[in-house]
Design an enzyme around this catalytic site. Structure first.
Site, PDB file in Angstrom:
ATOM      1  N   HIS A 229       0.821  -1.212   0.000  1.00 23.52           N
ATOM      2  CA  HIS A 229       0.000   0.000   0.000  1.00 23.52           C
ATOM      3  C   HIS A 229       0.857   1.265   0.000  1.00 23.52           C
ATOM      4  O   HIS A 229       1.925   1.302   0.607  1.00 23.52           O
ATOM      5  CB  HIS A 229      -0.899   0.029   1.238  1.00 23.52           C
ATOM      6  CG  HIS A 229      -1.979  -1.002   1.199  1.00 23.52           C
ATOM      7  ND1 HIS A 229      -3.029  -0.948   0.325  1.00 23.52           N
ATOM      8  CD2 HIS A 229      -2.169  -2.127   1.941  1.00 23.52           C
ATOM      9  CE1 HIS A 229      -3.823  -1.996   0.521  1.00 23.52           C
ATOM     10  NE2 HIS A 229      -3.322  -2.727   1.497  1.00 23.52           N
TER      11      HIS A 229
ATOM     12  N   LYS B 101     -10.750  -1.260   3.567  1.00 20.94           N
ATOM     13  CA  LYS B 101     -10.480  -0.621   2.288  1.00 20.94           C
ATOM     14  C   LYS B 101     -11.424  -1.084   1.189  1.00 20.94           C
ATOM     15  O   LYS B 101     -11.251  -0.733   0.035  1.00 20.94           O
ATOM     16  CB  LYS B 101      -9.017  -0.882   1.910  1.00 20.94           C
ATOM     17  CG  LYS B 101      -8.053  -0.197   2.892  1.00 20.94           C
ATOM     18  CD  LYS B 101      -6.619  -0.224   2.407  1.00 20.94           C
ATOM     19  CE  LYS B 101      -5.738  -1.226   3.125  1.00 20.94           C
ATOM     20  NZ  LYS B 101      -5.595  -1.051   4.567  1.00 20.94           N
TER      21      LYS B 101
ATOM     22  N   CYS C 209      -5.695 -25.540 -14.113  1.00 16.69           N
ATOM     23  CA  CYS C 209      -6.160 -26.883 -13.733  1.00 16.69           C
ATOM     24  C   CYS C 209      -5.958 -27.139 -12.250  1.00 16.69           C
ATOM     25  O   CYS C 209      -6.343 -28.177 -11.736  1.00 16.69           O
ATOM     26  CB  CYS C 209      -5.539 -27.974 -14.608  1.00 16.69           C
ATOM     27  SG  CYS C 209      -4.060 -28.758 -13.953  1.00 16.69           S
TER      28      CYS C 209
HETATM   29  C1  LIG Z   1      -8.094 -10.275   3.837  1.00 19.49           C
HETATM   30  C2  LIG Z   1      -6.795  -9.609   4.126  1.00 19.49           C
HETATM   31  C3  LIG Z   1      -6.218  -8.747   3.188  1.00 19.49           C
HETATM   32  C4  LIG Z   1      -5.018  -8.109   3.455  1.00 19.49           C
HETATM   33  N1  LIG Z   1      -4.443  -7.349   2.484  1.00 19.49           N
HETATM   34  C5  LIG Z   1      -3.250  -6.745   2.735  1.00 19.49           C
HETATM   35  C6  LIG Z   1      -2.608  -5.996   1.734  1.00 19.49           C
HETATM   36  O1  LIG Z   1      -3.056  -5.942   0.601  1.00 19.49           O
HETATM   37  N2  LIG Z   1      -1.474  -5.333   2.033  1.00 19.49           N
HETATM   38  C7  LIG Z   1      -0.939  -5.391   3.279  1.00 19.49           C
HETATM   39  O2  LIG Z   1       0.059  -4.730   3.502  1.00 19.49           O
HETATM   40  N3  LIG Z   1      -1.506  -6.148   4.240  1.00 19.49           N
HETATM   41  C8  LIG Z   1      -2.637  -6.827   3.995  1.00 19.49           C
HETATM   42  N4  LIG Z   1      -3.213  -7.601   4.953  1.00 19.49           N
HETATM   43  C9  LIG Z   1      -2.547  -7.740   6.222  1.00 19.49           C
HETATM   44  C10 LIG Z   1      -1.381  -8.724   6.180  1.00 19.49           C
HETATM   45  O3  LIG Z   1      -1.744  -9.879   5.486  1.00 19.49           O
HETATM   46  C11 LIG Z   1      -0.986  -9.073   7.585  1.00 19.49           C
HETATM   47  O4  LIG Z   1      -0.759  -7.899   8.290  1.00 19.49           O
HETATM   48  C12 LIG Z   1       0.266  -9.916   7.670  1.00 19.49           C
HETATM   49  O5  LIG Z   1       0.193 -11.034   6.833  1.00 19.49           O
HETATM   50  C13 LIG Z   1       0.488 -10.352   9.083  1.00 19.49           C
HETATM   51  O6  LIG Z   1       1.627 -11.161   9.144  1.00 19.49           O
HETATM   52  P1  LIG Z   1       2.006 -11.910  10.474  1.00 19.49           P
HETATM   53  O7  LIG Z   1       3.335 -12.501  10.238  1.00 19.49           O
HETATM   54  O8  LIG Z   1       1.805 -11.024  11.619  1.00 19.49           O
HETATM   55  O9  LIG Z   1       0.883 -13.005  10.649  1.00 19.49           O
HETATM   56  P2  LIG Z   1       0.743 -14.470  10.014  1.00 19.49           P
HETATM   57  O10 LIG Z   1       1.089 -14.493   8.615  1.00 19.49           O
HETATM   58  O11 LIG Z   1      -0.604 -14.971  10.386  1.00 19.49           O
HETATM   59  O12 LIG Z   1       1.853 -15.304  10.759  1.00 19.49           O
HETATM   60  C14 LIG Z   1       1.708 -15.785  12.063  1.00 19.49           C
HETATM   61  C15 LIG Z   1       2.422 -17.111  12.141  1.00 19.49           C
HETATM   62  O13 LIG Z   1       2.447 -17.533  13.471  1.00 19.49           O
HETATM   63  C16 LIG Z   1       2.225 -18.914  13.532  1.00 19.49           C
HETATM   64  N5  LIG Z   1       1.702 -19.248  14.844  1.00 19.49           N
HETATM   65  C17 LIG Z   1       0.489 -18.942  15.347  1.00 19.49           C
HETATM   66  N6  LIG Z   1       0.358 -19.438  16.581  1.00 19.49           N
HETATM   67  C18 LIG Z   1       1.519 -20.063  16.881  1.00 19.49           C
HETATM   68  C19 LIG Z   1       1.984 -20.783  18.009  1.00 19.49           C
HETATM   69  N7  LIG Z   1       1.215 -20.962  19.078  1.00 19.49           N
HETATM   70  N8  LIG Z   1       3.206 -21.329  17.956  1.00 19.49           N
HETATM   71  C20 LIG Z   1       4.010 -21.170  16.859  1.00 19.49           C
HETATM   72  N9  LIG Z   1       3.608 -20.484  15.776  1.00 19.49           N
HETATM   73  C21 LIG Z   1       2.375 -19.945  15.783  1.00 19.49           C
HETATM   74  C22 LIG Z   1       1.225 -19.128  12.421  1.00 19.49           C
HETATM   75  O14 LIG Z   1       1.209 -20.479  11.986  1.00 19.49           O
HETATM   76  C23 LIG Z   1       1.716 -18.171  11.355  1.00 19.49           C
HETATM   77  O15 LIG Z   1       2.612 -18.787  10.492  1.00 19.49           O
HETATM   78  C24 LIG Z   1      -4.393  -8.288   4.692  1.00 19.49           C
HETATM   79  C25 LIG Z   1      -4.966  -9.164   5.612  1.00 19.49           C
HETATM   80  C26 LIG Z   1      -6.125  -9.849   5.311  1.00 19.49           C
HETATM   81  C27 LIG Z   1      -6.673 -10.840   6.266  1.00 19.49           C
END
Ligand SMILES: Cc1cc2nc3c(=O)[nH]c(=O)nc-3n(C[C@H](O)[C@H](O)[C@H](O)COP(=O)(O)OP(=O)(O)OC[C@H]3O[C@@H](n4cnc5c(N)ncnc54)[C@H](O)[C@@H]3O)c2cc1C
Ligand SMILES: Cc1cc2nc3c(=O)[nH]c(=O)nc-3n(C[C@H](O)[C@H](O)[C@H](O)COP(=O)(O)OP(=O)(O)OC[C@H]3O[C@@H](n4cnc5c(N)ncnc54)[C@H](O)[C@@H]3O)c2cc1C
Lengths: 485, 421
Positions: A50, A250, A437
């Site tokens: 973004h 958004k 596919c």
């Molecule tokens: C519908 C949607 C659209 C989005 N679009 C955008 C976008 O276009 N642009 C943008 O910038 N952001 C976007 N976001 C936000 C973005 O996807 C997230 O902010 C980002 O992916 C978060 O990353 P993370 O590493 O915090 O979480 P996650 O990717 O969820 O990673 C967390 C990890 O922790 C692990 N975990 C959980 N619990 C445990 C445990 N107890 N022990 C060990 N491991 C654990 C999980 O398995 C996972 O791998 C969007 C989000 C959504 C839902």
């Protein structure tokens, strides 16, 4: 202590922190619940970097979005992560929405966003002829980009591992104890002790936080559903097309993807729980309906896949990035909803600064090895293909026919620093099964390659997460029926 | 320089190459991406192939083997493990292969015979969770018949295409329980004989006008919800019932595999999702012909073979300078009413009088006692009565050339009318 830092979760945030810490003389381990990188929200989102005009000025989201965008682009370039600076447009249909565009523009200026321009309806339609003819105005943001989110997270994690960071998969954190000068992190595969803990557990960050401290925020999971359309629709629009933001988010967007498809979504709805990534008929109907408002000619019939991702929203209207009060050495990276994908590398830099405050004194490593994402065979020109094939004939055996992925590429992935362990793991790295596919042709061949590589029966190869078994046993005859001619 | 390059070594490609060789073409190449020729036939180990062509019942591999043997007696060159990446309108063909790497060959003519692929869950937007255990019937067929592995224990089949029906029987024979076959249309998509032999004989219920409205399960499918649909195919609330299965096989249609065709800039028919073809199977790009499932989805391999032979003979005629004479008259065939498409879409009349042109088509709904009517403007040119027609079975009429000579308009319409009782 086993480690200087334990990072819980290997989504984009955990991977970016690991990448940043890998540059320092520190002993770091990433602990991930699933069998691969990016198995949570980081692989099911809109995949947009973004521009940064959305978040309210003064928030962490605003600051880290704009900083993260620049860092992300640099990383994508250095590591050969698929991304494209296609720019975005927010379109307005009513006078009120035109006013909203002006507010967004102002906000962008305050947040430090460059490359914004307000377009008239005619200018917008000239740039994007498939937009709704009633488009009155648009906010163009040239700096917005699209990225392959899972390749991005994978690449950061791979580079971290290539530079000394350890990762343990299939290791859900089940509890954390405070120790003298650190923590004992209990996981499904044993206990890791570490001086500092970084909580990057995405939707589970609240639970991890509550293992060591009093509850201080609560998660309000919010699901978004998508259609992914065939490459034949990939050029329906050239920019990311948003509608005016509403209170909840958004809105529904229509955007090209870096792999040449078209992505359409999301909506906002409350899932049963944070792990509920099911799609619903109503949700998908709503998405299709909303998207057609932006692009009336949208050919939703060319859908090749639906999916949903869950936003880790919380009752705090910002990212939660801080030391946990009275628990020195424990850092929450929670509530990382959108624009978390964009902000991740800036969140990582901020985390390193927070770790310094904890008394960790990282020194930069003298030596750094860069592991760029390999170039895909299908992207090569005729000469490159010819040269590669002359060197190694395994690039001449096509495993995935829709995306032209070769055996050589899959073998390279299996020899990489974080090898895939499932059919979808190969998909995330090489692109097998991404096409029209959807793996119908290549999945049996990928199963076979994985089974051979690991020296196990195909029955043991999961579709995706460990436990997602594909095959239930051998046929009665046991042996494969010979159909050779 | 090849006289002919055939893309795909399934029954269509094999027949085309053989026919072209018989017509005297010398340098013919078949490029096949699999390790062996035969196409989809290799995984069809059931009987039911060749009744029309060989007047006997063969298995898929046996049927293919006959053609491979015939090909081996000719000079046709076959490159296996070789995938065609590009066919250009100037008839250069690029391909990659394990043995020979990246190659570009020139040809005097090309036959496209890439077959088709299965429609997937995403194409239908079936809502619900996305656990393992949801796969297309053809993929399941490959795991079971070729690799020797079972794909599930309690199975629901969505769609009643032939592959799904055949897999219902195969899975039952292998000891799995097939709970139901759920079809959204009010009629089956497969051959009547397969409904009888695969479902009825194994007591598997067929739910017509039903669909799946939800899929449950986190790691593996744990169950589905089915419901009745109304005339607009929307689920009817209150008619839902659950089926406790661990596997869903999709048999919801086949789509001609036309990426190469599109890239080559050949005009495509939205209805068949294949190229527009003339009666000699030539596409709108001179020298490029197409046959088999890549043109339209066939249910019987025998007709695929015949179509392949026509394409092969025409390619030979083209190379020898005897096809598509400039003064030939073109007549378009227009599918009207309950006729959903025709193949060919165009006829080219060169003044010949003897013989006939086969025209294939499908109907949109079940029709008992119908007449296929061919009209030149308001005038009825020909009529063919049929006892029964259904969307699951391809129909065929033979238009006598003698009649076509008299056609005045540039277009013939083909419709189906109910026989007045
Ligand atoms: C519908 C949607 C659209 C989005 N679009 C955008 C976008 O276009 N642009 C943008 O910038 N952001 C976007 N976001 C936000 C973005 O996807 C997230 O902010 C980002 O992916 C978060 O990353 P993370 O590493 O915090 O979480 P996650 O990717 O969820 O990673 C967390 C990890 O922790 C692990 N975990 C959980 N619990 C445990 C445990 N107890 N022990 C060990 N491991 C654990 C999980 O398995 C996972 O791998 C969007 C989000 C959504 C839902
Ligand atoms: C499960 C099933 C059951 C059937 N049962 C019966 C039956 O009982 N009786 C009956 O008569 N008919 C049956 N049929 C129908 C019949 O088998 C098919 O109509 C016929 O095989 C189609 O032939 P084809 O050559 O057009 O396509 P295919 O058999 O699909 O062959 C196409 C070939 O082209 C190759 N190819 C594609 N793209 C490329 C490329 N780019 N480069 C190189 N090679 C390429 C493919 O690998 C494949 O080998 C059945 C079909 C199926 C799928």
């Amino acid at each position: 202590m086993d480690r200087d830092v334990a990072i819980i979760g290997c989504g984009i945030v955990g991977a970016a922190v690991a990448y940043e810490l890998a540059h320092c003389e520190l002993d770091v381990e990433v602990i991930e619940k699933e069998n691969d990188v990016a198995m949570g929200t980081s692989r099911a989102n809109s995949a947009i970097l973004h521009a940064g005009y959305d978040p309210a000025p003064g928030t962490l989201m605003a600051k880290l979005n704009v900083e993260g965008l620049e860092l992300a682009k640099k990383l994508c370039g250095e590591l050969n992560i698929p991304f494209r600076e296609c720019g975005s447009m927010v379109i307005a249909f009513t006078e009120e929405e035109v006013e909203e565009l002006k507010r967004l523009y102002e906000r962008g200026v305050q947040n430090g966003v460059s490359g914004m321009r307000l377009l008239s309806g005619r200018e917008a339609l000239k740039a994007e002829p498939n937009l709704n003819g009633e488009t009155r105005a648009a906010l163009l943001a040239l700096s917005a980009a699209i990225v392959s989110p899972w390749e991005y997270a994978l690449s950061l994690a791979e580079n971290a591992v290539a530079n000394g960071v350890k990762i343990r998969f299939d290791s859900e954190v089940t509890g954390i104890d405070r120790l003298e000068g650190g923590f004992a992190v209990h996981t499904a595969s044993g206990t890791v002790s570490a001086r500092c803990v970084v909580n990057a557990a995405g939707l589970n960050a609240e639970r991890i936080h509550n293992c060591v401290a009093a509850p201080s925020f609560s998660t309000l999971p919010d699901r978004g559903e998508y259609f992914l359309l065939d490459k034949s629709e990939g050029h329906c629009v050239e920019h990311v097309i948003f509608q005016c933001p509403t209170k909840v988010g958004k809105g529904t967007l229509v955007s090209p993807t870096v792999h040449g498809n078209l992505i359409v979504g999301p909506n906002n709805e409350t899932p049963r729980d944070a792990s509920d990534t099911a799609t619903t008929r109503q949700g998908l109907d709503d998405v299709a309906h909303m998207a057609k408002k932006s692009v009336p000619s949208l050919n939703i019939r060319e859908s090749i896949r639906n999916f949903a991702g869950v936003r880790a929203a919380t009752d705090v209207d910002d990212f939660i990035i801080r030391h946990v009060d009275d628990t020195p050495g424990f850092i929450d990276l929670a509530g990382v909803k959108s624009p978390g994908l964009t902000a991740a590398p800036a969140i990582a830099k901020m985390t390193v600064a927070l770790l310094r405050e904890c008394g960790l004194n990282p020194v930069e490593k003298a030596l750094w090895t860069t592991v760029p994402r390999p170039r895909r065979f299908s992207e090569m020109d005729a000469d490159e293909k010819r040269r590669l094939l002359a060197r190694d004939s395994s690039y001449g055996r096509v495993i995935c026919r829709c995306e032209t992925v070769t055996e050589g590429e899959i073998r390279d992935a299996l020899r990489s620093v974080i090898p895939p362990r499932s059919v979808d793991g190969v998909k995330r790295r090489c692109g097998t099964g991404m096409g029209r596919c959807q793996g119908g042709f290549c999945a049996p061949r990928v199963v076979d390659l994985l089974a051979r590589h690991y020296g196990v029966s195909p029955v043991r190869i999961p579709q995706d997460r460990s436990g997602m078994y594909l095959l239930t046993g051998e046929t009665k005859t046991g042996e494969a029926l010979e159909c050779t001619i | 320089m090849y006289d002919l390059i055939v893309v795909g070594g399934g029954p269509a490609g094999l027949a085309a190459a053989r026919a072209a060789a018989e017509e005297g073409l010398q340098k013919i190449l078949i490029a096949e991406r699999d390790g062996e020729p035969g196409g989809i036939l290799n995984q069809c180990i059931h009987n039911g192939f060749g009744l029309h062509y060989f007047k006997e019942e063969l298995t898929g591999p046996e049927y293919a083997l006959r053609f491979v043997r015939m090909i081996q007696k000719t000079q046709v060159e076959m490159k296996l493990d070789t995938m065609v990446l590009d066919v250009r309108p100037d008839l250069t063909v690029s391909m990659i292969g394990r043995a020979e790497g990246y190659q570009v060959h020139e040809a005097r003519s090309v036959v496209l015979a890439m077959g088709c692929r299965e429609r997937t869950r995403g194409a239908l937007a079936i809502p619900g969770a996305r656990p393992a255990g949801i796969l297309t019937a053809g993929t399941a067929q490959r795991y079971v018949n070729v690799e020797g592995y079972m794909v599930g224990r309690r199975v629901v089949i969505l769609g009643s295409g032939d592959i799904g029906l055949i897999m219902a029987r195969r899975m039952t024979l292998e000891g799995a329980k097939v709970l139901a076959c759920v079809e959204i249309m009010p009629y089956s998509g497969g051959l009547a004989r397969n409904i009888a032999q695969c479902l009825h004989d194994n007591d598997i219920p067929l739910y017509l006008s039903h669909t799946l409205v939800d899929i449950r399960g986190r790691d593996r499918v744990e169950g589905v919800t089915a419901a009745k649909v109304d005339d607009l195919k929307n689920p009817v609330p209150g008619t839902e019932f659950t089926l406790d299965c661990d596997t869903i096989l999709l048999s919801v249609g086949l789509i001609p595999e036309n990426e190469l065709t599109r890239k080559a800039g050949i005009s495509m028919d939205e209805r068949t999702r294949g190229a527009y073809v003339f009666d000699n199977m030539e596409t709108t790009t001179p020298g490029i012909f197409a046959c088999g499932n890549v043109v339209h989805v066939h249910d019987l391999v025998d007709y695929v073979t015949l179509e392949g032979e026509r394409a092969g003979r025409a390619a030979a005629a083209y190379v020898n300078g005897g096809c598509g004479s400039a003064d030939a008259r073109t007549i378009a065939l227009r599918a009207d009413g309950d006729v959903s498409y025709t193949v060919p879409q165009y006829l080219r009349l060169s003044g010949e009088d003897a013989g006939s042109v086969p025209v294939f088509f499908r109907v949109r709904r079940n029709i008992v006692e119908g007449t296929v009517v061919v009209r030149d403007g308001d005038e009825k040119v020909a009529a063919f009565t049929r006892k029964h027609m259904s969307p699951g079975e391809m129909e065929r009429i033979a238009l006598p050339l003698r009649l076509l000579g008299r056609v005045r308009a540039g277009e013939l319409s083909i419709t189906v009318e109910k026989v007045a009782s």
